[in-house]
Design a protein around this motif. Structure first.
Motif, mmCIF file in Angstrom:
data_model
loop_
_atom_site.group_PDB
_atom_site.id
_atom_site.type_symbol
_atom_site.label_atom_id
_atom_site.label_comp_id
_atom_site.label_asym_id
_atom_site.label_seq_id
_atom_site.Cartn_x
_atom_site.Cartn_y
_atom_site.Cartn_z
ATOM 1 N N UNK A 175 -41.833 26.026 -55.897
ATOM 2 C CA UNK A 175 -41.750 27.381 -55.023
ATOM 3 C C UNK A 175 -42.208 28.443 -55.888
ATOM 4 N N UNK A 176 -41.781 28.461 -57.059
ATOM 5 C CA UNK A 176 -42.102 29.481 -57.977
ATOM 6 C C UNK A 176 -43.514 29.534 -58.781
ATOM 7 N N UNK A 177 -43.829 28.172 -58.740
ATOM 8 C CA UNK A 177 -45.125 28.004 -59.296
ATOM 9 C C UNK A 177 -45.166 28.215 -61.077
ATOM 10 N N UNK A 178 -43.974 27.985 -61.568
ATOM 11 C CA UNK A 178 -43.842 28.401 -63.097
ATOM 12 C C UNK A 178 -43.713 27.282 -63.863
ATOM 13 N N UNK A 179 -43.950 27.192 -65.204
ATOM 14 C CA UNK A 179 -43.681 26.070 -66.019
ATOM 15 C C UNK A 179 -42.371 25.820 -66.158
ATOM 16 N N UNK A 180 -41.910 24.335 -66.194
ATOM 17 C CA UNK A 180 -40.672 23.927 -66.421
ATOM 18 C C UNK A 180 -39.867 24.384 -67.585
ATOM 19 N N UNK B 190 -38.058 37.701 -63.611
ATOM 20 C CA UNK B 190 -38.622 38.514 -64.883
ATOM 21 C C UNK B 190 -39.748 37.403 -65.613
ATOM 22 N N UNK B 191 -39.423 36.111 -65.278
ATOM 23 C CA UNK B 191 -40.438 34.952 -65.920
ATOM 24 C C UNK B 191 -41.864 34.967 -64.945
ATOM 25 N N UNK B 192 -41.418 35.182 -63.689
ATOM 26 C CA UNK B 192 -42.498 35.063 -62.706
ATOM 27 C C UNK B 192 -43.634 36.453 -63.015
ATOM 28 N N UNK B 193 -42.886 37.328 -63.107
ATOM 29 C CA UNK B 193 -43.723 38.711 -63.359
ATOM 30 C C UNK B 193 -44.441 38.610 -64.584
ATOM 31 N N UNK B 194 -43.815 38.119 -65.729
ATOM 32 C CA UNK B 194 -44.355 38.107 -66.925
ATOM 33 C C UNK B 194 -45.605 37.023 -67.005
ATOM 34 N N UNK B 195 -45.543 35.875 -66.199
ATOM 35 C CA UNK B 195 -46.521 34.991 -66.068
ATOM 36 C C UNK B 195 -47.755 35.493 -65.364
ATOM 37 N N UNK B 196 -47.226 36.422 -64.213
ATOM 38 C CA UNK B 196 -48.278 36.866 -63.514
ATOM 39 C C UNK B 196 -49.077 37.850 -64.236
ATOM 40 N N UNK B 197 -48.528 38.755 -65.342
ATOM 41 C CA UNK B 197 -48.984 39.841 -66.083
ATOM 42 C C UNK B 197 -49.947 39.002 -67.022
ATOM 43 N N UNK B 198 -49.527 38.088 -67.552
ATOM 44 C CA UNK B 198 -50.347 37.371 -68.544
ATOM 45 C C UNK B 198 -51.624 36.780 -67.933
ATOM 46 N N UNK C 71 -53.773 34.995 -56.127
ATOM 47 C CA UNK C 71 -52.817 33.848 -56.844
ATOM 48 C C UNK C 71 -51.848 34.319 -57.255
ATOM 49 N N UNK C 72 -50.940 33.155 -57.458
ATOM 50 C CA UNK C 72 -49.659 33.427 -58.190
ATOM 51 C C UNK C 72 -48.670 34.408 -57.517
ATOM 52 N N UNK C 73 -49.008 34.503 -55.941
ATOM 53 C CA UNK C 73 -48.180 35.342 -55.140
ATOM 54 C C UNK C 73 -48.138 36.810 -55.762
ATOM 55 N N UNK C 74 -49.279 37.241 -56.231
ATOM 56 C CA UNK C 74 -49.468 38.540 -56.962
ATOM 57 C C UNK C 74 -50.076 39.509 -55.793
ATOM 58 N N UNK C 75 -49.953 40.670 -55.898
ATOM 59 C CA UNK C 75 -50.521 41.525 -55.051
ATOM 60 C C UNK C 75 -51.481 42.408 -55.860
#
Length: 633
Positions: A22-27, A129-137, A165-169
């Motif tokens: 769902x979050x599409x984040x690394x394990x 927070x991890x999701x936002x950091x991943x989007x920012x990077x 992509x990555x559910x960002x706007x």
């Protein structure tokens, strides 16, 4: 053969994998967020201190949580939150001793249920927070690149919001849109990432379709030669939605840079034009010669001549001459073509018709006698040029040969004018270099307030932009009238400035009052004689015994300046030629003579001159007899 029954997959593992999908984040990021949340839940459950080191580990297959804390090894436990028995600690570390600190497992009995209740919000927050950091990077790496998104909202005030992509706007402000474009919800479009900032609600991604880098990236996508570096984009000038000019250059021989960008029958460039809402794009060949480059930048207009001019401040101006039928095409609608050409080339462009340029050149030739003297053959063309201009003013037909004659006339006059300006600039540059050599280098590091100039004069000089002593000295060497012409600066102020500067000492100049020997100086080197021959006028030639040499030449020819009674430091500092043949001082009163301890009537002077027999500059001391005749000592 007996088979083992399959063990159903743990519910935690199923939920964990669902979160990953769902979050599409690394394990690793999800695990780190959960473990951090478990540490916070443990501290809250047992009321542990924040100074105590606590770590948590979770098994992604079973969901089992293990919490370890740093505790002190003691014989008798008084507080199990911070203390542990020696035998328990040695199960973890056999070498531990009493009083040491050891990290031991301290998972509470019902921690699984407690953690599930207390860590839920923390886990969700850490995942966000991890999701936002991943989007920012991710989008920081995409800075300057083209991204594709779906229109989620279109607001006349806030602009267009795109789902990326990555559910960002991403947000495209109205000033970054191509004028005339209209978007509907669910439309898919492309834009370049212009800026990425970290905000309280996640990364703020600013998109643009009006920036010139968007056109650059479109060309890279459509033209393989640009993507692979065979063709290089040297400059882009763009007015979004209207017109753009692109200068390209082939890095390999035999490659047509313009043809590669246009494509067969214009198929490549047409795809970009369609993407940019029918924006016209001119592809031109970049050239290192500014004249050729500017001529091509003015296209599609045909240019008769380009004349470049650059002043001392670095302002570059190009005068472009075109025929009358090409004038409107060269300027463009509302000056658009000339404006884009100026942005593309970096030159200020002044476009004139051939008739206007001929009239201006004729006026220059008639007004400037020096220019006319340098162009006698062009002066002979003046009657014919006047006749052609009169015919044009009366709307009579002008033949192509006459237009060619006008073009040649303008070309010769303008080119000669540019040469005169360049020579004048070169003379000023050489004069500045000579004056700069006469100013001590240390003077440019001394502030003007250290010179001891009167406050009123100092304020005027400061307002005029003089900050250091060296800058003021350089201006005085170049042209004293620049300082004398300042409002509030008169003869008295100039005298104060000269006296203050003369009182200063620098490593390059002798100290005031220090005696200098007046013995015969060393011979003038051959290099110095060459400099003298070039820079000193015939009237001041040191090779003539009756000549008076400028002080700057003598200063280069000898190691130490010969200064005695007849030459003061102030005169030497001002570099006045009369310092080398000091006139007899005025008669002094008897009281003055007594105060100074001098003998009345004995006047002395020092004169430097070039001795042809010795081949060197010598200093001769003279005194004045009572009868008024000067003789050598």
């Amino acid at each position: 053969m007996k088979t083992m029954p399959k063990t159903p997959k743990n519910e935690f593992a199923l939920a964990f994998n669902e979160v990953l999908e769902e979050k599409q984040l690394p394990k690793e990021i999800i695990l780190a967020a959960i473990e951090s949340a478990m540490v916070s839940a443990y501290r809250r459950a047992v009321n542990a201190s924040t100074a105590q080191h606590v770590e948590a580990k979770i098994d992604p297959d079973t969901g089992k949580v293990t919490v370890s804390a740093e505790k002190e090894v003691v014989e008798d436990v008084m507080d199990d939150r911070t203390e542990v028995l020696l035998d328990v600690a040695r199960k973890v570390n056999p070498e531990v001793q009493l009083g040491d600190m050891a990290i031991v497992e301290t998972t509470p009995a019902d921690f699984g249920r407690v953690a599930a209740q207390t860590a839920r919000q923390v886990i969700q927050q850490r995942i966000r927070e991890a999701e936002r950091a991943s989007q920012l990077e991710y989008f920081q790496r995409q800075l300057g690149e083209i991204v594709s998104g779906v229109v989620q909202a279109s607001n006349p005030v806030q602009g267009v919001t795109l789902g990326l992509d990555m559910k960002a706007e991403g947000v495209m402000p109205n000033n970054q849109k191509v004028p005339g474009e209209r978007f509907k919800v669910h439309d898919r479009l492309r834009a370049v990432v212009l800026e990425v900032k970290d905000g309280p609600r996640g990364p703020q991604i600013i998109l643009s379709r009006a920036h010139r880098n968007f056109l650059r990236r479109l060309l890279e996508n459509e033209v393989p030669e640009i993507y692979h570096g065979i063709v290089e984009i040297r400059a882009i000038a763009r007015e979004p939605g209207a017109r753009a000019k692109v200068a390209v250059l082939a890095t390999q021989a035999g490659v047509d840079a313009v043809g590669a960008c246009v494509g067969i029958k214009g198929v490549r460039i047409q795809a970009i034009v369609k993407e940019l809402h029918d924006e016209k794009i001119d592809i031109i060949q970049w050239d290192p010669d500014p004249v050729v480059y500017i001529s091509k930048a003015i296209s599609p207009a045909r240019v008769n001549g380009v004349f470049l001019s650059e002043n001392a401040e670095g302002h570059k101006t190009a005068t472009v001459v075109v025929s009358e039928d090409q004038l409107s095409l060269a300027i463009g609608r509302d000056g658009q073509n000339a404006r884009l050409a100026a942005k593309l080339t970096g030159w200020r462009i002044d476009i004139k018709s051939l008739i206007e340029a001929s009239s201006d050149s004729l006026h220059k030739l008639q007004k400037d006698a020096g220019l006319a003297a340098l162009l006698p053959n062009v002066v002979e063309m003046i009657p014919a040029i006047q006749e052609i201009l009169a015919k044009k003013a009366e709307n009579r037909p002008v033949t192509p040969e006459e237009f060619t004659q006008l073009t040649q006339f303008v070309d010769r006059v303008e080119r000669r004018t540019i040469q005169i300006k360049e020579e004048a600039a070169r003379v000023v540059e050489e004069k500045t270099a000579v004056a700069l050599a006469q100013v001590p280098e240390a003077a440019f590091g001394m502030k003007l307030e250290e010179a001891g100039i009167k406050e009123h004069t100092f304020n005027i000089l400061t307002e005029a932009g003089y900050e250091t002593v060296g800058a003021l000295m350089l201006t005085l060497k170049m042209d004293q009238n620049k300082v004398l012409g300042l409002a509030g600066i008169g003869p008295k102020a100039m005298q104060n400035i000269e006296e203050a500067l003369a009182a200063l000492t620098f490593p390059e100049l002798p100290e005031p009052g220090k005696p200098v020997e007046t013995a015969t100086q060393p011979e003038v080197p051959a290099e110095a004689e060459a400099v003298i021959a070039e820079e000193v006028p015939a009237a001041l030639d040191l090779r003539q015994p009756e000549a008076v040499a400028p002080v700057e030449v003598v200063k280069e020819a000898v190691e130490e300046p010969a200064v005695k009674d007849g030459v003061s430091l102030e005169e030497m500092f001002a570099f006045k030629p009369e310092a080398f043949t000091a006139p007899a001082p005025e008669e002094e009163s008897e009281s003055d003579d007594k105060k100074k301890g001098k003998k009345k009537g004995k006047k002395k002077s020092v004169e430097l001159e070039f001795d042809e027999k010795l081949g060197a500059v010598v200093a001769r001391k003279k005194h004045k007899r009572p009868d008024g005749v000067w003789e050598e000592e």
